[in-house]
Design an enzyme around this catalytic site. Structure first.
Site, PDB file in Angstrom:
ATOM      1  N   HIS A  22     -10.111   9.283 -41.683  1.00 50.48           N
ATOM      2  CA  HIS A  22     -10.860   8.422 -40.771  1.00 50.48           C
ATOM      3  C   HIS A  22     -12.164   9.134 -40.399  1.00 50.48           C
ATOM      4  O   HIS A  22     -12.133  10.257 -39.900  1.00 50.48           O
ATOM      5  CB  HIS A  22     -10.032   8.118 -39.520  1.00 50.48           C
ATOM      6  CG  HIS A  22      -8.662   7.595 -39.840  1.00 50.48           C
ATOM      7  ND1 HIS A  22      -7.562   7.868 -39.060  1.00 50.48           N
ATOM      8  CD2 HIS A  22      -8.225   6.829 -40.868  1.00 50.48           C
ATOM      9  CE1 HIS A  22      -6.496   7.276 -39.592  1.00 50.48           C
ATOM     10  NE2 HIS A  22      -6.874   6.650 -40.690  1.00 50.48           N
ATOM     11  N   ARG A  64     -12.221   3.643 -41.005  1.00 52.81           N
ATOM     12  CA  ARG A  64     -10.853   4.086 -41.286  1.00 52.81           C
ATOM     13  C   ARG A  64     -10.431   3.932 -42.748  1.00 52.81           C
ATOM     14  O   ARG A  64      -9.354   4.390 -43.131  1.00 52.81           O
ATOM     15  CB  ARG A  64      -9.873   3.317 -40.392  1.00 52.81           C
ATOM     16  CG  ARG A  64     -10.041   3.639 -38.924  1.00 52.81           C
ATOM     17  CD  ARG A  64      -9.102   2.824 -38.039  1.00 52.81           C
ATOM     18  NE  ARG A  64      -7.707   3.027 -38.343  1.00 52.81           N
ATOM     19  CZ  ARG A  64      -6.972   4.038 -37.881  1.00 52.81           C
ATOM     20  NH1 ARG A  64      -7.525   4.969 -37.117  1.00 52.81           N
ATOM     21  NH2 ARG A  64      -5.682   4.134 -38.185  1.00 52.81           N
ATOM     22  N   GLU A  99      -5.967  13.864 -43.119  1.00 52.68           N
ATOM     23  CA  GLU A  99      -4.521  14.020 -43.140  1.00 52.68           C
ATOM     24  C   GLU A  99      -4.118  14.666 -44.466  1.00 52.68           C
ATOM     25  O   GLU A  99      -4.872  14.635 -45.443  1.00 52.68           O
ATOM     26  CB  GLU A  99      -3.841  12.661 -42.965  1.00 52.68           C
ATOM     27  CG  GLU A  99      -4.158  12.007 -41.625  1.00 52.68           C
ATOM     28  CD  GLU A  99      -3.763  10.551 -41.555  1.00 52.68           C
ATOM     29  OE1 GLU A  99      -3.597  10.038 -40.432  1.00 52.68           O
ATOM     30  OE2 GLU A  99      -3.645   9.906 -42.619  1.00 52.68           O
ATOM     31  N   GLU A 146     -15.537   4.540 -35.849  1.00 54.55           N
ATOM     32  CA  GLU A 146     -14.586   5.204 -36.748  1.00 54.55           C
ATOM     33  C   GLU A 146     -14.334   4.293 -37.946  1.00 54.55           C
ATOM     34  O   GLU A 146     -13.757   3.211 -37.815  1.00 54.55           O
ATOM     35  CB  GLU A 146     -13.277   5.487 -36.012  1.00 54.55           C
ATOM     36  CG  GLU A 146     -12.187   6.092 -36.885  1.00 54.55           C
ATOM     37  CD  GLU A 146     -10.828   6.117 -36.200  1.00 54.55           C
ATOM     38  OE1 GLU A 146      -9.921   6.790 -36.710  1.00 54.55           O
ATOM     39  OE2 GLU A 146     -10.667   5.434 -35.158  1.00 54.55           O
ATOM     40  N   GLU A 190       1.927  14.414 -38.521  1.00 54.89           N
ATOM     41  CA  GLU A 190       1.517  13.012 -38.663  1.00 54.89           C
ATOM     42  C   GLU A 190       2.726  12.105 -38.846  1.00 54.89           C
ATOM     43  O   GLU A 190       3.869  12.548 -38.780  1.00 54.89           O
ATOM     44  CB  GLU A 190       0.522  12.854 -39.818  1.00 54.89           C
ATOM     45  CG  GLU A 190      -0.946  12.746 -39.362  1.00 54.89           C
ATOM     46  CD  GLU A 190      -1.209  11.508 -38.504  1.00 54.89           C
ATOM     47  OE1 GLU A 190      -0.401  10.551 -38.549  1.00 54.89           O
ATOM     48  OE2 GLU A 190      -2.228  11.493 -37.796  1.00 54.89           O
TER      49      GLU A 190
END
Length: 477
Positions: free
Chosen positions: A276, A367, A139, A365, A219
């Site tokens: 992530h 995170r 992100e 995953e 996002e």
């Protein structure tokens, strides 16, 4: 259109330079904390023996590397990493390099890419798997203006974005509204999402240099938080791709008089920026994480989760490696603060995506990481923690599938939490790093240098400086 030349050998590179009229060759490598470095040479100076002989540079000027009395180092270009730079005025071929000692000829132990290469080699040596596939979701924020300073008599930062909710009442002549509400930036169409065309340009540029992109979108946060997802790849390749990704996004934004930042928590009281990391281990054509257990996972996958959760406090010193990282890892902003696993709970440190039931898609995953991490070190450390869990059959316990906001406090207290600060994570790394030393992937010198650098240059540096909010709290005492 594909602009990344397909090259595998030094001969391929030299031929391409001559046939395509390349003017310059840009040689890039990663410093210790995690920034790409480069220098350029005339294209006609690159010969086939350059790839074995290397080119010299001053290693003492690179953060976290050589002392001044041992400054000489070599870069050795990697042919298969070559791509044409999409931003330079003159036709320039970029190659990522490995770092070597000019006296011994050995790979430099503090070169992050070397650590990642050793991690891949160690994986194969264990016989557990052939390939570790990584798929990070980075992100980022796109801002229109950023100002900051800290000196003896003042300290401040000022962020601005045409999308910022705080600008709803600003005179913009005209102000057209459509500014995402805090925590409500996921997934509105334009005009609320004002960055569609910019992200598309970023995506198409990434594709031109050979990176496969799966999707892009706005996002959750206000003020231009976005995400562009790359297709998974083996460890070293994906770490290389992360650097190309950051480079393309930053320079594309700059061309539009905007700025991209991967800082984990630039905005107070809205969602932070994560990375992530999706991981799966494969042996030939078989995904070792697919099975008949919880969420369609195998025992191998469960043990990998166990290893990651067991070592998470020390692991975060490499995957969430800034003081700012721990302003993201707080409850209430979808942050993964609970050291548990779940198939859907996004506040758990490890999530098992359930988008597909295909065995080939089965993965875990992690995170907690954020994009301030050095990807070579972060991915290597995650792999080493997972392998340690598999080797020692560390079971992760029961999943956390409940809504944590409905759990009574006394029950929630039993769930282990992520470290509360970079200092705490670094102290955990000091105590728990034997799993990283296997196969000589990380060395004691690398661990000690990382801890010392981060403590001295970042933790203590931040601790020494008054914070603006301290004036609000204490000035009238």
């Amino acid at each position: 259109m594909e602009e990344r030349p397909i090259m595998k050998t030094a001969q391929d590179v030299v031929r391409f330079i001559k046939e395509e009229g390349v003017k310059l060759v840009d040689l890039r490598f990663m410093d210790f904390p995690g920034l790409w470095q480069h220098f350029s040479v005339p294209a006609d100076s690159i010969e086939e023996d350059t790839f074995e002989r290397g080119l010299g540079f001053d290693g003492s000027s690179i953060r976290g590397w050589q002392a001044i009395n041992e400054s000489d180092m070599l870069v050795k270009p990697v042919p298969e990493s070559a791509f044409l730079d999409p931003f330079f005025a003159d036709k320039t071929l970029v190659m990522i390099c490995n770092i070597c000692d000019p006296v011994t000829g050995e790979d430099y132990t503090r070169d992050p890419r070397n650590i990642a290469r050793k991690a891949e080699a160690y994986l194969k040596s264990t016989g557990i798997a052939d390939t570790a596939f990584f798929g990070p979701e980075l992100e980022f924020f796109v801002f229109d203006d950023i100002r900051f300073d800290q000196n003896e008599h003042e300290g401040y930062y000022h962020i601005d974005s045409i999308e910022g909710r705080w600008n709803s009442g600003r005179e913009e002549n005209p102000n057209l509204g459509h500014k995402p509400r805090y925590k409500e930036g996921y997934f509105p169409v334009p005009p609320t999402d004002s960055l569609q065309d910019l992200r598309s340009e970023m995506m198409l540029t990434l594709q031109r240099i050979g990176i496969t992109v799966e999707a892009h979108h706005h996002e959750v946060a206000t003020a231009g938080q976005c995400e562009i997802d790359m297709k998974f790849a083996p460890l070293v390749t994906m770490a290389d791709n992360v650097l190309k990704y950051k480079y393309v996004l930053k320079n594309t934004a700059r061309a539009h008089n905007q700025v991209v930042t991967f800082m984990p928590k630039p905005l107070f009281n809205d969602n932070g920026t994560g990375m992530h990391v999706h991981l799966s281990l494969w042996k030939k054509e078989t995904n070792l994480f697919a099975g008949e257990g919880y969420a369609g996972l195998s025992d191998t996958a469960m043990y990998a989760i166990g290893g990651i959760l067991r070592h998470a406090p020390s692991l975060l010193a490499l995957t969430s490696p800034t003081t700012n990282s721990y302003k993201r890892l707080v409850p209430g902003f979808e942050a993964p603060v609970n050291l548990a696993y779940s198939r859907r709970n996004r506040s758990a440190a490890v999530r098992i995506p359930m988008y597909s039931t295909s065995p080939k898609a089965k993965r875990l995953e992690f995170r907690c990481p954020d994009p301030s991490a050095n990807p070579y070190l972060a991915f290597s450390a995650i792999l080493m923690a997972a392998l340690d869990g598999i080797q020692n059959k560390v079971h992760p316990g029961q999943p956390l599938d409940r809504d944590i906001y409905d759990m009574p406090p006394e029950e929630l207290q039993k769930v282990p939490k992520t470290p509360g600060s970079l200092r705490e994570a670094l102290e955990a790394l000091r105590k728990d790093h034997a799993y990283l030393l296997k196969g000589d992937v990380f060395t004691e010198d690398v661990i000690e240098t990382w801890i010392d650098y981060k403590m001295t240059r970042e933790v203590q540096a931040v601790d020494l400086r008054p914070h603006p909010w301290e004036f609000a709290l204490y000035f009238d005492i």
